[in-house]
Write an enzyme that holds these catalytic residues in place. Sequence first.
Site, short mmCIF file in Angstrom:
data_model
loop_
_atom_site.label_atom_id
_atom_site.label_comp_id
_atom_site.label_asym_id
_atom_site.label_seq_id
_atom_site.Cartn_x
_atom_site.Cartn_y
_atom_site.Cartn_z
CB THR A 230 -0.89 -0.01 1.26
OG1 THR A 230 -1.53 1.25 1.41
CG2 THR A 230 -0.08 -0.26 2.53
CG ASP A 231 -1.12 4.97 -1.07
OD1 ASP A 231 -1.69 4.37 -0.14
OD2 ASP A 231 -1.71 5.82 -1.78
CD GLU A 232 -3.45 3.56 4.50
OE1 GLU A 232 -3.21 3.42 5.71
OE2 GLU A 232 -4.59 3.55 4.03
CE1 TYR B 10 -3.47 -2.67 5.68
CE2 TYR B 10 -3.28 -0.32 5.18
CZ TYR B 10 -3.35 -1.64 4.76
OH TYR B 10 -3.30 -1.94 3.41
CE LYS C 216 -0.03 -4.63 3.00
NZ LYS C 216 -0.42 -5.98 2.48
N PRO D 54 -21.08 9.27 7.52
CG PRO D 54 -20.17 7.37 8.52
CD PRO D 54 -21.17 7.80 7.50
N GLY E 227 -4.73 9.82 14.31
CA GLY E 227 -3.54 9.75 13.44
C GLY E 227 -3.86 9.80 11.96
P1 NAD Z 1 -9.77 -7.37 2.08
O1 NAD Z 1 -9.82 -7.09 3.53
O2 NAD Z 1 -10.97 -7.10 1.24
O3 NAD Z 1 -9.41 -8.91 1.83
C1 NAD Z 1 -8.42 -9.57 2.58
C2 NAD Z 1 -8.55 -11.07 2.32
O4 NAD Z 1 -7.51 -11.74 3.05
C3 NAD Z 1 -9.89 -11.67 2.79
O5 NAD Z 1 -10.39 -12.57 1.83
C4 NAD Z 1 -9.51 -12.39 4.07
O6 NAD Z 1 -10.34 -13.53 4.34
C5 NAD Z 1 -8.08 -12.83 3.76
N1 NAD Z 1 -7.29 -13.04 4.98
C6 NAD Z 1 -7.20 -12.20 6.06
N2 NAD Z 1 -6.40 -12.76 6.99
C7 NAD Z 1 -5.98 -13.96 6.50
C8 NAD Z 1 -5.15 -14.99 6.99
N3 NAD Z 1 -4.58 -14.89 8.20
N4 NAD Z 1 -4.90 -16.05 6.21
C9 NAD Z 1 -5.48 -16.17 4.98
N5 NAD Z 1 -6.31 -15.23 4.47
C10 NAD Z 1 -6.56 -14.14 5.22
O7 NAD Z 1 -8.50 -6.60 1.53
P2 NAD Z 1 -8.28 -5.86 0.13
O8 NAD Z 1 -8.79 -4.49 0.23
O9 NAD Z 1 -8.72 -6.75 -0.95
O10 NAD Z 1 -6.68 -5.76 0.15
C11 NAD Z 1 -5.88 -6.82 -0.37
C12 NAD Z 1 -4.42 -6.46 -0.25
O11 NAD Z 1 -4.17 -5.26 -0.96
C13 NAD Z 1 -3.95 -6.19 1.18
O12 NAD Z 1 -2.66 -6.72 1.33
C14 NAD Z 1 -3.93 -4.67 1.29
O13 NAD Z 1 -2.98 -4.25 2.22
C15 NAD Z 1 -3.55 -4.29 -0.12
N6 NAD Z 1 -4.02 -2.97 -0.59
C16 NAD Z 1 -5.34 -2.63 -0.47
C17 NAD Z 1 -5.77 -1.41 -0.99
C18 NAD Z 1 -7.22 -0.98 -0.93
O14 NAD Z 1 -7.54 0.15 -1.28
N7 NAD Z 1 -8.14 -1.84 -0.51
C19 NAD Z 1 -4.85 -0.54 -1.60
C20 NAD Z 1 -3.50 -0.92 -1.67
C21 NAD Z 1 -3.11 -2.15 -1.17
O1 DAU Z 2 -4.15 3.92 0.42
C1 DAU Z 2 -4.36 2.55 0.32
C2 DAU Z 2 -5.21 2.08 1.48
O2 DAU Z 2 -6.53 2.53 1.23
C3 DAU Z 2 -5.19 0.57 1.68
O3 DAU Z 2 -3.89 0.16 2.00
C4 DAU Z 2 -6.17 0.15 2.78
O4 DAU Z 2 -6.22 -1.26 2.86
C5 DAU Z 2 -7.55 0.67 2.42
O5 DAU Z 2 -8.45 0.38 3.46
C6 DAU Z 2 -7.49 2.19 2.18
O6 DAU Z 2 -7.21 2.88 3.43
P1 DAU Z 2 -7.96 4.26 3.81
O7 DAU Z 2 -7.88 4.42 5.27
O8 DAU Z 2 -7.49 5.37 2.96
O9 DAU Z 2 -9.46 3.88 3.32
P2 DAU Z 2 -10.90 4.11 3.99
O10 DAU Z 2 -11.90 3.72 2.94
O11 DAU Z 2 -11.01 3.49 5.33
O12 DAU Z 2 -10.95 5.69 4.17
C7 DAU Z 2 -10.79 6.56 3.07
C8 DAU Z 2 -10.87 7.98 3.61
O13 DAU Z 2 -12.20 8.24 4.05
C9 DAU Z 2 -9.98 8.22 4.83
O14 DAU Z 2 -9.46 9.55 4.76
C10 DAU Z 2 -10.93 8.10 6.02
C11 DAU Z 2 -12.24 8.59 5.45
N1 DAU Z 2 -13.48 7.97 6.01
C12 DAU Z 2 -13.55 6.61 6.05
C13 DAU Z 2 -14.67 5.98 6.54
C14 DAU Z 2 -14.76 4.47 6.61
C15 DAU Z 2 -14.54 8.77 6.43
O15 DAU Z 2 -14.48 10.02 6.36
N2 DAU Z 2 -15.67 8.15 6.91
C16 DAU Z 2 -15.78 6.78 7.01
O16 DAU Z 2 -16.82 6.28 7.50
#
Ligand code: NAD
Ligand code: DAU
Length: 361
Positions: free
Chosen positions: A136-138, A163, A167, A218, A300
Site C-alpha cells: 500500500t501507499d500508506e 495497519y 504493511k 459519516p 492519526g
Molecule cells: P480485504 O480485507 O478485502 O481482503 C483480505 C482477504 O484476506 C480476505 O479474503 C480475508 O479472508 C483474507 N485473509 C485475512 N487474513 C488472513 C489470513 N490470516 N490467512 C489467509 N487469508 C486471510 O482486503 P483488500 O482491500 O482486498 O486488500 C488486499 C491487499 O491489498 C492487502 O494486502 C492490502 O494491504 C492491499 N491494498 C489494499 C488497498 C485498498 O484500497 N483496498 C490498496 C493498496 C493495497
Molecule cells: O491507500 C491505500 C489504502 O486505502 C489501503 O492500504 C487500505 O487497505 C484501504 O483500506 C485504504 O485505506 P484508507 O484508510 O485510505 O481507506 P478508507 O476507505 O477506510 O478511508 C478513506 C478515507 O475516508 C480516509 O481519509 C478516512 C475517510 N473515512 C472513512 C470511513 C470508513 C470517512 O471520512 N468516513 C468513514 O466512514
Amino acid sequence: MRTYLVTGGAGFIGSNYIHYMFGKYGDSIRIINVDALTYAGNLENLKDIEDRDNYVFIKADITDKDAIAAVFEQYDIDRVVHFAAESHVDRSIKDPEVFVRTNVLGTAVMLNSAKASWELPDGTFKPDKKFLHVSTDEVYGSLPEDDSAFFYETSPYDPHSPYSASKASSDMLVKSYMDTYKFPANITNCSNNYGPYQFPEKLIPLIINNALQGKKLPVYGDGKNVRDWLFVEDHAKAIDMVQEKGRLFETYNIGGHNEKQNIEIINIILETLQEELPDGDERKAYINKDLITYVEDRKGHDRRYAIAPDKIKSEIGWEPETMFKDGIRRTIKWFFMHEDWMKNVTSGDYQKYYEDMYSNR
Ligand code: NAD
Ligand code: DAU
C-alpha cells in the site's frame, strides 16, 4: 500450464484479480486461492468461477506453516500473488495485534514456504518462479496538503497507523529476502482502490450503502483528507504486468493521479445515485447532502496520499484506463445489481462492528 498461488483471493482486490486473470488467460493458467475467510473474505465473490477445472480453493490461514507448506508440496507453484492481509485502518486502531499476526507473521510464512519450495541446493532458485507482495501507499505516511509532493518508490517509509506499520514491516521482510537470498520477488505499493465486491467498511461502499438506506454519511474530521483513487481492475492489470514485465527485485508504485478530498467523493456518489436511480424510486427523496454528518476524526488520520506512477508507466507501459466518473458509475450500478450481496455481508458480525465503531461518533 502456469500455476498461481493467490492468497486472500476471497477478499475485495483478490477476487477482482482472479476474475481479471481468468478473463485474460482463460484455461491457460491454474489458480490456487488460499484464504482463511475472515469477516472480509467471501466466497460469493467467486461464485461464477468456482466450478472451473483450473481453479482450486483452499481454506487456510497464512500464519499456519504446515498448511502453507502442504500447498507448495501439492502444487508446483510458479507465481505467488500475496494479497491476504488485515486491511482496514480503523480496525487496526482498535485491535492492532491481529494486524501484526496476519500481515507480518503471515508474510514471513509465505516467504519461507516459497523459498523452501523454490530454492535449489546451490542457493539459487528454480527458473521462472516469482513472488509478488501486494502493498500500500500508506507505508510512505502522509503528504503535505498542497499538491506538489508525491510518493515515489524512493520515498522514505513513515507509517502512522498499526495497519500501515504492519504493511511496512511486511514490505521490509520481502526486501530482506530479496537482499539476503536473491529471492525472486517484487513489491507493489498501490493507492486506494474502489469497485465491485469492496467490503462496506471502506469509504466508497459504506457511503453508497448508507445513502441507499437513508442513513447518516459519516465524514471524519473536516472531510478534506485526500486519497488517490484507482479502479480495482486497473490495479489487477498492473499486478499482472509487473509480474510479467517488471524487473525482479524492484518496487513499483501503482496509482493514477486521481486525488480527491473525501467530501468530494461523497458529493459525487450522491449525484451519481440521483442520476442512476429510476424516476419514481422513493429513495430519490432522501438521498441528498442532508445525510452528511461530520464525526470525530480518525486517530492519526493521514492528510494526503498521492502516487507518482512514473516508474510503472515508463518501464512497463501501465496506465490506469478507467476514469473516476466511469468507475464510480460502474461501481454504483454493481451495488444496485447486488443488493443481496450487500445484505449478506452487512448482516451479523459486520452489523456489530458498525455499531461499535460509530456509536461514539
Ligand atoms: P480485504 O480485507 O478485502 O481482503 C483480505 C482477504 O484476506 C480476505 O479474503 C480475508 O479472508 C483474507 N485473509 C485475512 N487474513 C488472513 C489470513 N490470516 N490467512 C489467509 N487469508 C486471510 O482486503 P483488500 O482491500 O482486498 O486488500 C488486499 C491487499 O491489498 C492487502 O494486502 C492490502 O494491504 C492491499 N491494498 C489494499 C488497498 C485498498 O484500497 N483496498 C490498496 C493498496 C493495497
Ligand atoms: O491507500 C491505500 C489504502 O486505502 C489501503 O492500504 C487500505 O487497505 C484501504 O483500506 C485504504 O485505506 P484508507 O484508510 O485510505 O481507506 P478508507 O476507505 O477506510 O478511508 C478513506 C478515507 O475516508 C480516509 O481519509 C478516512 C475517510 N473515512 C472513512 C470511513 C470508513 C470517512 O471520512 N468516513 C468513514 O466512514
